[in-house]
Design a protein around this motif. Structure first.
Motif, mmCIF file in Angstrom:
data_model
loop_
_atom_site.group_PDB
_atom_site.id
_atom_site.type_symbol
_atom_site.label_atom_id
_atom_site.label_comp_id
_atom_site.label_asym_id
_atom_site.label_seq_id
_atom_site.Cartn_x
_atom_site.Cartn_y
_atom_site.Cartn_z
ATOM 1 N N THR A 146 3.284 4.854 -7.487
ATOM 2 C CA THR A 146 2.088 5.507 -6.811
ATOM 3 C C THR A 146 2.740 5.806 -5.576
ATOM 4 O O THR A 146 3.370 5.189 -5.148
ATOM 5 C CB THR A 146 0.862 4.697 -6.786
ATOM 6 O OG1 THR A 146 0.565 4.070 -7.907
ATOM 7 C CG2 THR A 146 0.024 5.380 -5.962
ATOM 8 N N CYS A 180 0.684 14.351 -11.686
ATOM 9 C CA CYS A 180 -0.050 13.266 -12.064
ATOM 10 C C CYS A 180 -1.349 13.404 -11.081
ATOM 11 O O CYS A 180 -1.743 14.264 -10.795
ATOM 12 C CB CYS A 180 0.723 12.394 -11.252
ATOM 13 S SG CYS A 180 1.100 12.165 -9.400
ATOM 14 N N LEU A 235 -6.207 2.081 -12.024
ATOM 15 C CA LEU A 235 -5.081 2.770 -12.414
ATOM 16 C C LEU A 235 -4.049 2.094 -13.307
ATOM 17 O O LEU A 235 -3.174 2.556 -13.991
ATOM 18 C CB LEU A 235 -4.355 3.276 -11.126
ATOM 19 C CG LEU A 235 -5.217 4.329 -10.134
ATOM 20 C CD1 LEU A 235 -4.312 4.879 -9.036
ATOM 21 C CD2 LEU A 235 -5.320 5.655 -11.137
ATOM 22 N N PRO A 276 1.194 6.399 -12.656
ATOM 23 C CA PRO A 276 1.735 6.845 -11.534
ATOM 24 C C PRO A 276 0.441 7.796 -10.828
ATOM 25 O O PRO A 276 -0.397 8.471 -11.530
ATOM 26 C CB PRO A 276 2.665 7.720 -11.673
ATOM 27 C CG PRO A 276 2.713 7.809 -13.276
ATOM 28 C CD PRO A 276 2.129 6.827 -13.525
ATOM 29 N N ALA A 277 0.298 7.908 -9.537
ATOM 30 C CA ALA A 277 -0.803 8.827 -8.947
ATOM 31 C C ALA A 277 -0.245 9.040 -7.689
ATOM 32 O O ALA A 277 0.571 8.403 -7.054
ATOM 33 C CB ALA A 277 -2.107 8.119 -8.799
ATOM 34 N N GLY A 300 3.691 0.844 -4.431
ATOM 35 C CA GLY A 300 4.481 2.300 -4.440
ATOM 36 C C GLY A 300 5.150 2.618 -2.945
ATOM 37 O O GLY A 300 5.601 1.640 -2.572
#
Length: 179
Positions: free
Chosen positions: A6, A30, A74, A78-79, A101
């Motif tokens: 992330t 993403c 989540l 990934p974001a 992340g």
């Protein structure tokens, strides 16, 4: 390139976390999440209304809850997440971000931040008092300086800043793999 972890965007009010975050997520393929928008959705009140009814402490509590819920939802996906400017003042939030992340700070000169926040009057309760705005900016600089990546968000448009963030992340990840 979808990030393997992330990407968290931090920075002061007006740094461009939301607009750059959305552009970066599109570039990286993403999901994008704006923490302030999630808080508003959960509370069914605007940020200004939350500050008015619950104060900053109430807002920060809601912010921590929203971040924890988002990260749980989540999972490992990934974001790109745009944090609030003060999210990292809570040590537990900072730990969660670090564990999850890469932390990217968007930076801009103070006068640019002031000008940007004045474009949306009444939406940022902590920007109402210029002297307080300046003190808060100075106090938070150590948080932003500790980011994994720092990018100037005042130079260029949103897409150019997002491209620089992506390049910085990719360069940083390549550098870590070589060690």
């Amino acid at each position: 390139m979808t990030p393997s972890r992330t990407v968290f965007l931090t920075g002061f009010m007006g740094a461009g976390k939301t607009s750059v975050g959305a552009a970066l997520a599109r570039r990286m393929g993403c999901a994008f999440h704006d923490l302030d928008a999630l808080i508003v959705e959960r509370a069914r009140q605007s940020v200004a209304e939350i500050f008015e009814t619950s104060g900053e402490a109430g807002f920060r509590r809601l912010e921590s809850e929203a971040l924890a819920a988002l990260l749980e939802r989540l999972g490992d996906a990934p974001a790109v997440i745009a944090l609030g400017g003060g999210t990292l003042e809570d040590a537990a939030n900072l730990r969660a971000v670090r564990e999850r992340g890469i932390l990217v700070a968007l930076e801009a000169p103070l006068e640019t931040l002031l000008a940007r926040t004045r474009r949306t009057p009444g939406t940022r309760p902590l920007a109402l008092d210029e002297a307080g705005f300046r003190r808060l900016h100075a106090r938070r600089q150590a948080l932003y300086a500790a980011a994994d990546v720092r990018v100037d968000s005042a130079a260029g448009d949103v897409e150019q800043v997002a491209a620089r963030v992506q390049d910085s992340i990719e360069t940083g990840m390549a550098h870590r793999r070589q060690k």
